[in-house]
Design a protein around this motif. Structure first.
Motif, short mmCIF file in Angstrom:
data_model
loop_
_atom_site.label_atom_id
_atom_site.label_comp_id
_atom_site.label_asym_id
_atom_site.label_seq_id
_atom_site.Cartn_x
_atom_site.Cartn_y
_atom_site.Cartn_z
N GLU A 21 0.84 -1.20 0.00
CA GLU A 21 0.00 0.00 0.00
C GLU A 21 0.88 1.25 0.00
O GLU A 21 0.65 2.19 -0.78
N ASP A 22 1.90 1.26 0.86
CA ASP A 22 2.81 2.42 0.94
C ASP A 22 3.51 2.69 -0.38
O ASP A 22 3.79 3.84 -0.72
N THR A 23 3.80 1.64 -1.13
CA THR A 23 4.50 1.81 -2.42
C THR A 23 3.53 2.05 -3.57
O THR A 23 3.97 2.23 -4.71
N GLY A 24 2.24 2.03 -3.29
CA GLY A 24 1.24 2.32 -4.31
C GLY A 24 0.86 1.15 -5.20
O GLY A 24 0.15 1.33 -6.19
N LEU A 25 1.29 -0.05 -4.85
CA LEU A 25 0.94 -1.21 -5.67
C LEU A 25 -0.51 -1.63 -5.49
O LEU A 25 -1.14 -2.13 -6.41
N VAL A 26 -1.02 -1.46 -4.29
CA VAL A 26 -2.43 -1.77 -4.02
C VAL A 26 -2.94 -0.72 -3.05
O VAL A 26 -2.24 -0.34 -2.10
N ILE A 27 -4.11 -0.24 -3.34
CA ILE A 27 -4.74 0.76 -2.49
C ILE A 27 -6.07 0.18 -2.01
O ILE A 27 -6.87 -0.27 -2.84
N PRO A 28 -6.32 0.16 -0.71
CA PRO A 28 -7.61 -0.34 -0.24
C PRO A 28 -8.74 0.41 -0.93
O PRO A 28 -8.65 1.61 -1.17
N SER A 29 -9.76 -0.31 -1.27
CA SER A 29 -10.89 0.30 -1.99
C SER A 29 -11.67 1.28 -1.12
O SER A 29 -12.32 2.19 -1.64
N ALA A 30 -11.60 1.11 0.19
CA ALA A 30 -12.35 1.99 1.08
C ALA A 30 -11.75 1.88 2.49
O ALA A 30 -10.86 1.08 2.73
N ARG A 31 -12.30 2.69 3.35
CA ARG A 31 -11.96 2.62 4.78
C ARG A 31 -13.27 2.61 5.55
O ARG A 31 -14.25 3.27 5.17
N SER A 32 -13.26 1.85 6.63
CA SER A 32 -14.46 1.82 7.48
C SER A 32 -14.54 3.13 8.25
O SER A 32 -13.60 3.92 8.26
N GLN A 33 -15.66 3.32 8.94
CA GLN A 33 -15.81 4.53 9.76
C GLN A 33 -14.73 4.58 10.83
O GLN A 33 -14.32 5.65 11.24
N GLY A 34 -14.27 3.41 11.25
CA GLY A 34 -13.23 3.35 12.26
C GLY A 34 -11.82 3.48 11.68
O GLY A 34 -10.84 3.42 12.40
N PHE A 36 -10.44 1.43 9.40
CA PHE A 36 -9.85 0.16 8.96
C PHE A 36 -9.85 0.09 7.44
O PHE A 36 -10.81 0.50 6.78
N ARG A 37 -8.77 -0.47 6.90
CA ARG A 37 -8.68 -0.68 5.46
C ARG A 37 -9.73 -1.71 5.04
O ARG A 37 -9.87 -2.74 5.69
N LEU A 38 -10.39 -1.45 3.92
CA LEU A 38 -11.37 -2.39 3.38
C LEU A 38 -10.97 -2.73 1.95
O LEU A 38 -10.67 -1.84 1.14
#
Length: 129
Positions: A21-34, A36-38
């Motif tokens: 994620e830090d290198t930009g290869l994969v980005i979580p599609s969303a984040r929860s209200q808390g 958390f990566r989703l």
């Protein structure tokens, strides 16, 4: 799904997924209200591509290049023929490189098995104590 489930499904550590994620290869599609990566099934598929490239010795930049090409090919937008051809050629280049690395790994494996067999034979010839 949250990162723990993704880690279990991809057999990657949480740390590795965060690094990608830090290198930009994969980005979580969303984040929860808390916060958390989703992740989605597409994110899992992307991580599996990365996981398969890693043992073949591809660099992060090469992974990024391949993922960029496949993302553009799979985007659903109409691409000019020359751009599409160029992207397909990039993917073919990676396929050729992967095939060559598989051949190289098979050669290394055969040598390692031969070495282990030699040691096994040597131990079989050792006098019993």
């Amino acid at each position: 799904m949250q990162i723990g489930e993704v880690a279990a499904r991809t057999e990657l550590s949480l740390r590795t997924i965060r690094h990608y994620e830090d290198t930009g290869l994969v980005i979580p599609s969303a984040r929860s209200q808390g916060g958390f990566r989703l992740y989605t099934e597409d994110d899992v598929a992307r991580l599996l591509v990365i996981r398969r490239m890693k043992p073949l010795g591809f660099t992060l930049d090469q992974m990024r290049d391949l993922l960029d090409a496949t993302d553009r090919l799979d985007s659903g937008t109409e691409l000019p023929a020359d751009e599409r051809g160029s992207l397909l050629e990039r993917v073919r280049t990676f396929e050729d490189a992967a095939q060559q690395r598989v051949v190289d790994l098979r050669t290394q494996l055969a040598r390692a098995e031969e070495f282990a067999g030699t040691l096994r034979e040597r131990l079989g010839r050792a006098p019993a104590q």
